[in-house]
Design a protein around this motif. Structure first.
Motif, short mmCIF file in Angstrom:
data_model
loop_
_atom_site.label_atom_id
_atom_site.label_comp_id
_atom_site.label_asym_id
_atom_site.label_seq_id
_atom_site.Cartn_x
_atom_site.Cartn_y
_atom_site.Cartn_z
N THR A 1 23.19 0.96 66.93
CA THR A 1 22.92 1.45 65.58
C THR A 1 22.39 0.32 64.72
N VAL A 2 21.58 0.67 63.71
CA VAL A 2 21.05 -0.30 62.76
C VAL A 2 20.81 0.42 61.43
N GLY A 3 20.95 -0.30 60.34
CA GLY A 3 20.74 0.33 59.03
C GLY A 3 21.02 -0.63 57.89
N GLY A 4 21.35 -0.08 56.74
CA GLY A 4 21.60 -0.89 55.55
C GLY A 4 22.21 -0.05 54.46
N GLY A 5 22.61 -0.72 53.38
CA GLY A 5 23.24 0.00 52.29
C GLY A 5 23.39 -0.83 51.04
N LEU A 6 24.00 -0.22 50.05
CA LEU A 6 24.28 -0.87 48.77
C LEU A 6 25.71 -0.53 48.38
N TYR B 1 29.00 -1.33 45.53
CA TYR B 1 29.28 -1.78 44.16
C TYR B 1 30.79 -1.84 43.95
N ALA B 2 31.25 -2.95 43.36
CA ALA B 2 32.69 -3.12 43.08
C ALA B 2 33.00 -2.47 41.72
N ILE B 3 33.70 -1.34 41.75
CA ILE B 3 34.07 -0.64 40.53
C ILE B 3 35.16 -1.41 39.79
N THR B 4 36.15 -1.87 40.53
CA THR B 4 37.21 -2.74 40.01
C THR B 4 37.34 -3.91 40.97
N ASN B 5 38.34 -4.76 40.78
CA ASN B 5 38.55 -5.87 41.69
C ASN B 5 39.04 -5.42 43.07
N ASN B 6 39.49 -4.16 43.17
CA ASN B 6 40.00 -3.65 44.45
C ASN B 6 39.19 -2.48 45.02
N TRP B 7 38.61 -1.65 44.16
CA TRP B 7 37.91 -0.45 44.62
C TRP B 7 36.40 -0.66 44.60
N THR B 8 35.74 -0.29 45.71
CA THR B 8 34.28 -0.36 45.80
C THR B 8 33.74 0.99 46.27
N ALA B 9 32.48 1.25 45.94
CA ALA B 9 31.79 2.46 46.38
C ALA B 9 30.47 2.06 47.03
N ARG B 10 30.02 2.86 47.99
CA ARG B 10 28.80 2.50 48.72
C ARG B 10 27.98 3.73 49.09
N ALA B 11 26.69 3.48 49.33
CA ALA B 11 25.78 4.44 49.95
C ALA B 11 25.12 3.72 51.12
N GLU B 12 25.01 4.41 52.26
CA GLU B 12 24.60 3.72 53.49
C GLU B 12 23.75 4.63 54.37
N TYR B 13 22.75 4.03 55.01
CA TYR B 13 21.94 4.72 56.01
C TYR B 13 22.10 4.00 57.35
N LEU B 14 22.31 4.79 58.42
CA LEU B 14 22.38 4.24 59.77
C LEU B 14 21.55 5.11 60.71
N TYR B 15 20.79 4.45 61.57
CA TYR B 15 20.15 5.15 62.68
C TYR B 15 21.02 4.90 63.91
N VAL B 16 21.42 5.99 64.56
CA VAL B 16 22.35 5.91 65.70
C VAL B 16 21.66 6.46 66.94
N ASP B 17 21.59 5.65 67.98
CA ASP B 17 21.01 6.08 69.26
C ASP B 17 22.10 5.96 70.32
N LEU B 18 22.55 7.10 70.83
CA LEU B 18 23.65 7.11 71.80
C LEU B 18 23.17 7.14 73.24
N GLY B 19 21.86 7.02 73.45
CA GLY B 19 21.35 6.95 74.82
C GLY B 19 21.54 8.25 75.59
N LYS B 20 21.46 8.16 76.89
CA LYS B 20 21.57 9.34 77.76
C LYS B 20 22.66 9.13 78.81
N LYS B 21 23.31 10.23 79.16
CA LYS B 21 24.26 10.27 80.27
C LYS B 21 23.93 11.49 81.13
N THR B 22 24.43 11.50 82.37
CA THR B 22 24.16 12.61 83.27
C THR B 22 25.19 13.73 83.07
N TYR B 23 24.70 14.93 82.76
CA TYR B 23 25.53 16.12 82.61
C TYR B 23 25.34 16.99 83.85
N ASP B 24 26.44 17.48 84.40
CA ASP B 24 26.38 18.27 85.63
C ASP B 24 25.56 19.55 85.46
#
Length: 212
Positions: free
Chosen positions: A162-167, A169-192
């Protein structure tokens, strides 16, 4: 006549002397320099954190799933835990692990694919603008996928990247909020029941963290 004038001058000097002495005894007033307010402490991102996230994914099947036209999408939600270290030059490095339950699924031509859960283990690299933290991230991705084909079902645990990025923000000294994008590639496996198949998807999520 001269003696009278001299006597008067001496008498005036004697009367004025105590007043002048009293004036000299008074403390002089000088301008007082205003106190400079202490600067507010700069926020630091260093520390452990734990949080929750939710988002939406859209993607496509791989291998046989792509051949049959399966394009899974859907909602997901879960949690994350991680650690950040902020250097004096405001560069930040961190590591994060997350796990999501999902309803990411798609059907076409009697073939159904459903991603039951997925997660990532990622490095993070960012630059802190005080309470704002833009970052890039990437690493390992994994998940369990189930494919049904004409009544036959098979499941596999996939490992990919996976690879991506985000932003964030620290709302307080303890609580933060974020928005994030990830591209996820799980590859292939053999299914019967269908042969080699897998899934790749874009994910967009929002989340909150509590920093210790």
């Amino acid at each position: 006549m001269k003696s009278v004038l001299v006597s008067g001058a001496l008498l005036g000097a004697m009367v004025a002397a105590p007043a002048m002495a009293a004036d000299l005894a008074k403390p002089q007033s000088y301008p007082v320099k205003a106190q400079v307010a202490a600067p507010a402490p700069v926020f630091s991102w260093t520390g452990f954190y734990i949080g929750a996230n939710a988002g939406y994914a859209w993607g496509s099947g791989k291998g046989a799933a792509d051949y049959y036209g399966v394009s899974p999408d859907g909602w997901f939600g879960g949690g994350q835990v991680g650690y950040n270290y902020q250097f004096q030059n405001n560069m930040l490095v961190g590591v994060e692990a997350d796990l999501q339950g999902s309803d990411i699924s798609g059907s076409a031509n009697n073939v159904n694919s459903k991603l039951d859960y997925f997660g990532t283990v990622r490095a993070r690299l960012g630059y802190a603008y005080d309470r704002f933290l833009p970052y890039v991230t990437g690493g390992l991705a994994y998940g369990k996928n189930t494919i049904n084909d004409f009544g036959y079902s098979d499941s596999n645990t996939h490992v990919g990247w996976t690879v991506g990025g985000g932003l964030e923000y620290a709302i307080t000294n303890n609580w933060t909020a974020r928005a994030e994008y990830l591209y996820v590639d799980l590859g292939k496996k053999t299914y019967d029941n269908i042969g080699d198949a897998g899934i790749a998807a874009s994910t967009a999520r929002v989340g909150v963290n509590y920093k210790f």
